[in-house]
Design an enzyme around this catalytic site. Structure first.
Site, mmCIF file in Angstrom:
data_model
loop_
_atom_site.group_PDB
_atom_site.id
_atom_site.type_symbol
_atom_site.label_atom_id
_atom_site.label_comp_id
_atom_site.label_asym_id
_atom_site.label_seq_id
_atom_site.Cartn_x
_atom_site.Cartn_y
_atom_site.Cartn_z
ATOM 1 N N SER A 9 -5.751 2.132 -3.213
ATOM 2 C CA SER A 9 -6.179 1.846 -1.836
ATOM 3 C C SER A 9 -5.887 3.037 -0.944
ATOM 4 O O SER A 9 -4.721 3.399 -0.731
ATOM 5 C CB SER A 9 -5.441 0.616 -1.300
ATOM 6 O OG SER A 9 -5.544 0.607 0.110
ATOM 7 N N HIS A 34 -10.368 2.022 -3.627
ATOM 8 C CA HIS A 34 -10.382 0.792 -2.833
ATOM 9 C C HIS A 34 -10.373 1.164 -1.352
ATOM 10 O O HIS A 34 -9.483 1.862 -0.880
ATOM 11 C CB HIS A 34 -9.145 -0.042 -3.198
ATOM 12 C CG HIS A 34 -9.095 -1.391 -2.594
ATOM 13 N ND1 HIS A 34 -9.776 -2.476 -3.116
ATOM 14 C CD2 HIS A 34 -8.432 -1.861 -1.513
ATOM 15 C CE1 HIS A 34 -9.528 -3.554 -2.383
ATOM 16 N NE2 HIS A 34 -8.712 -3.204 -1.391
ATOM 17 N N ASP A 36 -10.315 -0.208 2.395
ATOM 18 C CA ASP A 36 -9.951 -1.388 3.189
ATOM 19 C C ASP A 36 -10.556 -1.321 4.579
ATOM 20 O O ASP A 36 -10.152 -0.515 5.407
ATOM 21 C CB ASP A 36 -8.423 -1.474 3.300
ATOM 22 C CG ASP A 36 -7.793 -1.951 2.003
ATOM 23 O OD1 ASP A 36 -8.185 -3.026 1.520
ATOM 24 O OD2 ASP A 36 -6.913 -1.244 1.478
ATOM 25 N N MET A 38 -11.121 -3.132 8.099
ATOM 26 C CA MET A 38 -10.528 -4.185 8.947
ATOM 27 C C MET A 38 -11.115 -4.107 10.351
ATOM 28 O O MET A 38 -11.345 -3.012 10.865
ATOM 29 C CB MET A 38 -9.014 -4.011 9.028
ATOM 30 C CG MET A 38 -8.332 -3.978 7.679
ATOM 31 S SD MET A 38 -6.539 -3.982 7.849
ATOM 32 C CE MET A 38 -6.058 -3.579 6.158
ATOM 33 N N HIS A 67 -13.422 -3.424 0.411
ATOM 34 C CA HIS A 67 -12.782 -4.714 0.716
ATOM 35 C C HIS A 67 -12.979 -5.008 2.201
ATOM 36 O O HIS A 67 -12.332 -4.398 3.049
ATOM 37 C CB HIS A 67 -11.293 -4.599 0.342
ATOM 38 C CG HIS A 67 -10.497 -5.829 0.597
ATOM 39 N ND1 HIS A 67 -9.112 -5.842 0.507
ATOM 40 C CD2 HIS A 67 -10.862 -7.093 0.937
ATOM 41 C CE1 HIS A 67 -8.670 -7.055 0.777
ATOM 42 N NE2 HIS A 67 -9.707 -7.838 1.055
ATOM 43 N N MET A 69 -12.412 -6.920 5.264
ATOM 44 C CA MET A 69 -11.546 -7.900 5.938
ATOM 45 C C MET A 69 -12.080 -8.053 7.362
ATOM 46 O O MET A 69 -11.474 -7.604 8.334
ATOM 47 C CB MET A 69 -10.096 -7.410 5.909
ATOM 48 C CG MET A 69 -9.469 -7.548 4.525
ATOM 49 S SD MET A 69 -8.012 -6.541 4.316
ATOM 50 C CE MET A 69 -8.795 -4.984 3.869
ATOM 51 N N MET A 139 -5.482 -12.013 -3.053
ATOM 52 C CA MET A 139 -4.536 -11.282 -2.200
ATOM 53 C C MET A 139 -3.115 -11.774 -2.483
ATOM 54 O O MET A 139 -2.849 -12.969 -2.467
ATOM 55 C CB MET A 139 -4.847 -11.512 -0.715
ATOM 56 C CG MET A 139 -6.135 -10.891 -0.217
ATOM 57 S SD MET A 139 -6.251 -9.113 -0.440
ATOM 58 C CE MET A 139 -4.839 -8.513 0.486
ATOM 59 N N ASP A 174 -4.401 -7.630 -5.109
ATOM 60 C CA ASP A 174 -4.211 -6.634 -4.040
ATOM 61 C C ASP A 174 -3.032 -7.033 -3.162
ATOM 62 O O ASP A 174 -3.026 -8.123 -2.584
ATOM 63 C CB ASP A 174 -5.510 -6.596 -3.214
ATOM 64 C CG ASP A 174 -5.498 -5.563 -2.097
ATOM 65 O OD1 ASP A 174 -4.536 -4.791 -1.986
ATOM 66 O OD2 ASP A 174 -6.488 -5.533 -1.333
HETATM 67 C C1 DX5 Z 1 -3.974 -5.051 2.674
HETATM 68 C C2 DX5 Z 1 -5.006 -4.275 1.923
HETATM 69 C C3 DX5 Z 1 -4.483 -3.620 0.710
HETATM 70 C C4 DX5 Z 1 -3.400 -2.616 0.967
HETATM 71 C C5 DX5 Z 1 -2.477 -2.658 -0.201
HETATM 72 O O1 DX5 Z 1 -4.564 -5.814 3.638
HETATM 73 O O2 DX5 Z 1 -6.088 -5.105 1.533
HETATM 74 O O3 DX5 Z 1 -5.518 -3.055 -0.083
HETATM 75 O O4 DX5 Z 1 -3.838 -1.308 1.143
HETATM 76 O O5 DX5 Z 1 -1.389 -1.874 0.064
HETATM 77 P P1 DX5 Z 1 -0.073 -1.920 -0.816
HETATM 78 O O6 DX5 Z 1 -0.468 -1.594 -2.211
HETATM 79 O O7 DX5 Z 1 0.780 -0.895 -0.182
HETATM 80 O O8 DX5 Z 1 0.477 -3.320 -0.701
HETATM 81 ZN ZN ZN Z 2 -7.529 -4.288 0.021
#
Ligand code: DX5
Ligand code: ZN
Length: 213
Positions: A9, A34, A36, A38, A67, A69, A139, A174
């Site tokens: 990620s 990956h 992310d 948001m 991903h 979110m 998750m 994740d």
């Molecule tokens: C959290 C993200 C993850 C995050 C994971 O909301 O979806 O992908 O980057 O980070 P670590 O591996 O540090 O928990």
């Molecule tokens: Zn993620």
């Protein structure tokens, strides 16, 4: 059995040097990246979006595992596909009343579709969709931030998904993945691991990735 797919990620990467970071994880053995996304509504944080995916697409041939979110994911499917995403994973909670339609829309764009569930969501709610998606993302932290602690009880959802999964389904985990929690997840049936802080905070990405197997 195929090797577990590692998807680093980039949330924990150096955003001023993303091109260098994706080259480094490729060199270290990763096949996926990956990303992310948001929106500050679905989760209490804002990260990156379409222009960054577009730039990443030019910088790497790794699979862009996106991903989402975000609320109203259906509004952003076309733009992310156009930008270069290979996989679009949305949150079931963001569109529980129309998840099937969102999956159809993603697939109609010619990319892989993933469905994700937050820690409090019962995995049995998404069983009706397992035959339609390419990937399920479980998750193991509340989505929103990297570097949180792995929630063991969430990992117990993996066997529920696995028991009902068609052949070839990617079961991805994740949140809080490190060299110990990775093994808990793979022994329960996960075949893809997202790891952010564990990889990017390590000075040796290859060593960090190898330690997840
Ligand atoms: C959290 C993200 C993850 C995050 C994971 O909301 O979806 O992908 O980057 O980070 P670590 O591996 O540090 O928990
Ligand atoms: Zn993620």
């Amino acid at each position: 059995m195929n090797r577990v797919i590692i998807s680093p990620s980039i949330l924990s990467a150096d955003f001023a040097n993303l091109s260098r970071e994706v080259s480094a994880i490729k060199e270290a053995g990763a096949q996926w990246v990956h990303v992310d996304v948001m929106d500050g509504h679905f989760v209490p944080n804002i990260t990156i979006g379409i222009p960054v995916v577009q730039s990443l697409r030019k910088a790497t041939d790794l699979i862009l595992d996106t991903h989402l979110m975000i609320e109203n994911p259906e509004k952003f499917i076309k733009p992310f596909v156009k930008a270069g995403s290979d996989i679009l994973t949305f949150h079931y909670e963001a569109c529980a009343d129309r998840a099937g339609e969102v999956i159809d829309l993603i697939k109609s764009e010619g990319v892989k579709a993933g469905i994700s569930i937050k820690p409090k969501t019962d995995p049995r709610e998404i069983i009706p969709f397992l035959n339609k998606v390419d990937l399920v993302l479980v998750m193991t932290v509340e989505p929103g931030f990297g570097g949180q602690e792995f929630m063991h009880e969430c990992a117990m959802k993996i066997p529920v998904i696995k028991e009902n999964a068609p052949d070839g389904l990617v079961i991805q985990v994740d949140g809080g993945i490190n060299n110990l929690t990775s093994k808990i997840c793979t022994s329960l049936g996960a075949n893809s691991l997202v790891a952010g802080s564990y990889i990017f905070k390590n000075s040796d990405y290859k060593k960090a990735i190898e330690s997840l197997f």
